[in-house]
Design an enzyme around this catalytic site. Structure first.
Site, short mmCIF file in Angstrom:
data_model
loop_
_atom_site.label_atom_id
_atom_site.label_comp_id
_atom_site.label_asym_id
_atom_site.label_seq_id
_atom_site.Cartn_x
_atom_site.Cartn_y
_atom_site.Cartn_z
N GLU A 16 1.04 -1.29 0.00
CA GLU A 16 0.00 0.02 0.01
C GLU A 16 0.96 1.38 0.02
O GLU A 16 2.00 1.39 0.43
CB GLU A 16 -0.92 -0.04 1.25
CG GLU A 16 -0.10 0.05 2.49
CD GLU A 16 -1.25 0.20 3.61
OE1 GLU A 16 -2.34 0.30 3.51
OE2 GLU A 16 -0.96 -0.15 4.89
N CYS B 248 7.12 -3.79 16.15
CA CYS B 248 6.71 -2.73 16.98
C CYS B 248 5.21 -2.92 17.53
O CYS B 248 4.43 -3.47 16.83
CB CYS B 248 6.66 -1.25 16.49
SG CYS B 248 8.54 -0.91 15.96
N CYS C 89 2.06 -1.31 15.85
CA CYS C 89 2.22 -0.96 14.72
C CYS C 89 1.32 -2.23 13.74
O CYS C 89 1.76 -3.51 14.11
CB CYS C 89 3.39 -0.85 13.94
SG CYS C 89 3.70 -0.88 12.23
N GLU D 133 10.56 -1.70 7.07
CA GLU D 133 11.70 -1.10 7.71
C GLU D 133 12.51 -0.80 6.70
O GLU D 133 13.33 -1.67 6.13
CB GLU D 133 12.26 -1.76 9.16
CG GLU D 133 13.45 -1.26 9.38
CD GLU D 133 13.69 0.23 9.74
OE1 GLU D 133 12.79 0.73 10.29
OE2 GLU D 133 14.62 0.92 9.34
N SER E 109 12.31 6.89 7.26
CA SER E 109 11.98 6.72 8.51
C SER E 109 12.42 5.54 9.23
O SER E 109 12.23 4.25 8.39
CB SER E 109 10.36 6.93 8.92
OG SER E 109 10.24 6.60 9.99
N LEU F 105 11.21 7.23 17.71
CA LEU F 105 11.58 7.28 19.23
C LEU F 105 10.62 6.68 19.96
O LEU F 105 10.96 5.54 20.77
CB LEU F 105 11.86 8.79 19.64
CG LEU F 105 12.95 9.21 20.46
CD1 LEU F 105 14.46 8.41 20.60
CD2 LEU F 105 12.93 10.49 20.78
N HIS F 106 9.37 7.40 20.24
CA HIS F 106 8.35 6.55 21.07
C HIS F 106 8.46 6.63 22.33
O HIS F 106 7.61 6.22 23.11
CB HIS F 106 7.79 5.29 20.40
CG HIS F 106 7.72 5.65 18.93
ND1 HIS F 106 7.01 6.57 18.22
CD2 HIS F 106 7.93 4.44 17.75
CE1 HIS F 106 7.05 6.40 16.79
NE2 HIS F 106 7.46 5.07 16.59
N ASN G 152 -2.61 5.80 16.01
CA ASN G 152 -3.68 5.06 15.30
C ASN G 152 -4.15 3.93 16.02
O ASN G 152 -3.40 2.98 16.02
CB ASN G 152 -3.47 5.16 13.89
CG ASN G 152 -3.59 6.07 13.07
OD1 ASN G 152 -4.45 6.99 12.98
ND2 ASN G 152 -2.57 6.55 12.18
N CYS H 130 -1.23 2.70 9.93
CA CYS H 130 -0.59 2.41 9.14
C CYS H 130 -0.46 0.96 8.73
O CYS H 130 -0.49 0.34 9.60
CB CYS H 130 1.00 2.87 9.34
SG CYS H 130 1.08 4.29 10.46
N1 SAH Z 1 9.88 0.95 9.91
C1 SAH Z 1 10.07 2.41 10.02
C2 SAH Z 1 9.07 3.06 9.05
C3 SAH Z 1 7.51 2.65 8.94
S1 SAH Z 1 6.38 3.16 10.16
C4 SAH Z 1 9.98 3.05 11.25
O1 SAH Z 1 9.68 2.63 12.39
O2 SAH Z 1 10.18 4.29 11.42
C5 SAH Z 1 6.36 4.98 10.15
C6 SAH Z 1 5.98 5.58 11.37
O3 SAH Z 1 4.79 5.14 11.74
C7 SAH Z 1 7.13 5.11 12.45
O4 SAH Z 1 7.30 6.30 13.43
C8 SAH Z 1 5.86 4.27 13.45
O5 SAH Z 1 6.49 3.88 14.51
C9 SAH Z 1 4.58 5.09 13.33
N2 SAH Z 1 3.60 3.92 13.63
C10 SAH Z 1 3.31 2.75 13.22
N3 SAH Z 1 2.13 2.53 13.43
C11 SAH Z 1 1.42 3.41 14.00
C12 SAH Z 1 0.33 3.57 14.46
N4 SAH Z 1 -0.32 2.43 14.77
N5 SAH Z 1 0.15 4.97 15.04
C13 SAH Z 1 0.80 5.66 14.98
N6 SAH Z 1 2.21 5.83 14.46
C14 SAH Z 1 2.44 4.59 14.09
#
Ligand code: SAH
Length: 350
Positions: A92, A116, A119, A160, A191, A215-216, A290, A333
């Site tokens: 997508e 993660c 995600c 990733e 990212s 970072l998170h 999300n 996402c």
């Molecule tokens: N793997 C890479 C890029 C893809 S995710 C990364 O980790 O950065 C892109 C961004 O969306 C990342 O910051 C990820 O942590 C975030 N993300 C993934 N799922 C999410 C969700 N449910 N809500 C908000 N952000 C999310």
């Protein structure tokens, strides 16, 4: 294995042209047809000989993505596309309109193995890496559909990117090639969840792209609870790698922080995050999480995200809350691809 011709550099296309008995400049013309003019068939490459076009057709089937499904947001015109790759893998991408231009968010892998917790892309694990050509086609297809030029690309879809390193670098170099689409590297953002050795590798490529670091959490403990990769590389190591990227490229890092209600949005979290970023020349992007059906994470309630932002501003941090695009067309996402596979599983069970 079928060679994906859109993943090849001009010099590699020159070799192909030579092997087919053509001239070097025909390899360069081929590159322009593929990436600048972005034609949808070899037939259209009128300055190549008929014989060469036939040979290319046979040896290098051209990938031209057509959306299998399109969702258009009634709120802001954001479009979400689902494509099927040659082997049936679903991928997508999202097309968004901003004041500064049109931006496409692309996927770098089919699935993801980073795991993660919040995600959707992590749920089914990694299926395979995408080729540079498959990533480029997501940008080109979105431009074709919209009928206008895409000016920005973010590699923030499924996958990733630094876990698919060599194809990612090809993707960036071809997308920004002056004989191709010629997208400014400054308009490309990659990212990562923080694969430290690859951040150092990427620094050496001397690209002008923006690196966004997910970072998170502002402590090892908080990060580890959300992101398995944080157990492999400490926060100190990740920050050092990001500082190295900034020092060597002059490109400010964007730190991404998904705000999860009650998990990482307390006053203490804000103070720790500020402590981490304060003396760094960087940008902080807050993303209210999300909610993913299979997970029980929720965004901060009411005005809590704004309050978190204001707290960070008081500490002098350069911070924005990411505007949610296309909220009505799909949640988190990776959910479109995810929904497709869930549907397929349901169909199989029937
Ligand atoms: N793997 C890479 C890029 C893809 S995710 C990364 O980790 O950065 C892109 C961004 O969306 C990342 O910051 C990820 O942590 C975030 N993300 C993934 N799922 C999410 C969700 N449910 N809500 C908000 N952000 C999310």
């Amino acid at each position: 294995m079928i060679q994906d011709i859109k993943s090849l550099y001009p010099e590699e296309l020159v070799s192909i042209a030579r092997e087919m008995g053509g001239k070097d400049f025909q390899g360069k013309q081929l590159f322009q047809w593929l990436h600048q003019k972005q034609v949808d068939s070899y037939e259209a490459m009128t300055n190549l000989s008929k014989a060469m076009r036939r040979q290319l057709e046979k040896d290098y089937p051209l990938l031209v993505l057509q959306p299998e499904s399109t969702q258009i947001s009634a709120l802001d015109g954001t479009r979400k596309y689902l494509y099927a790759m040659e082997d049936g893998q679903k991928v997508e991408s999202v097309w968004m309109q901003y004041q500064h231009g049109d931006s496409v968010c692309i996927s770098s892998q089919a699935g993801c193995r980073m795991g993660c917790r919040f995600c959707a892309s992590a749920i089914g694990g990694l299926v395979r890496n995408l080729t540079a050509g498959e990533m480029l086609e997501q940008v080109y297809a979105a431009g074709r559909e919209a009928g206008r030029r895409v000016s920005h690309t973010v590699v923030m879809g499924t996958g990733e990117p630094l876990d698919n390193y060599s194809q990612l670098v090809r993707f960036v170099r071809i997308l920004s090639h002056e004989q191709g689409m010629n997208m400014s590297q400054r308009n490309i953002t990659v990212s990562t969840c923080g694969i430290v050795p690859q951040i150092y590798e990427l620094t050496k490529e001397k690209l002008q792209i923006t690196l966004a670091l997910s970072l998170h959490g502002a402590t090892d403990e908080k990060r580890q609870a959300l992101m398995p990769i944080a157990k492999k590389y400490s926060l100190a190591e990740v920050m050092e790698a990001c500082d190295f990227y900034f020092q060597n490229t002059g490109r400010r890092i964007t730190y991404e922080y998904s705000l999860i209600g009650g998990v990482n949005d307390t006053d203490e979290d804000a103070a720790q995050l500020a402590g981490l970023l304060r003396r760094r020349n960087c940008h902080l992007n807050l993303i209210p999480v999300n909610p993913v059906e299979e997970r029980d994470f929720q965004p901060p309630v009411g005005k809590d995200a704004d309050k978190f932002k204001i707290k960070l501003e008081k500490y002098g941090i350069n911070v924005t809350i990411r505007r949610e695009m296309g909220r009505d067309i799909d949640g988190a996402c990776g959910q479109l691809r995810r929904r497709f596979s869930a549907q397929r599983e349901a169909e199989r069970e029937k």
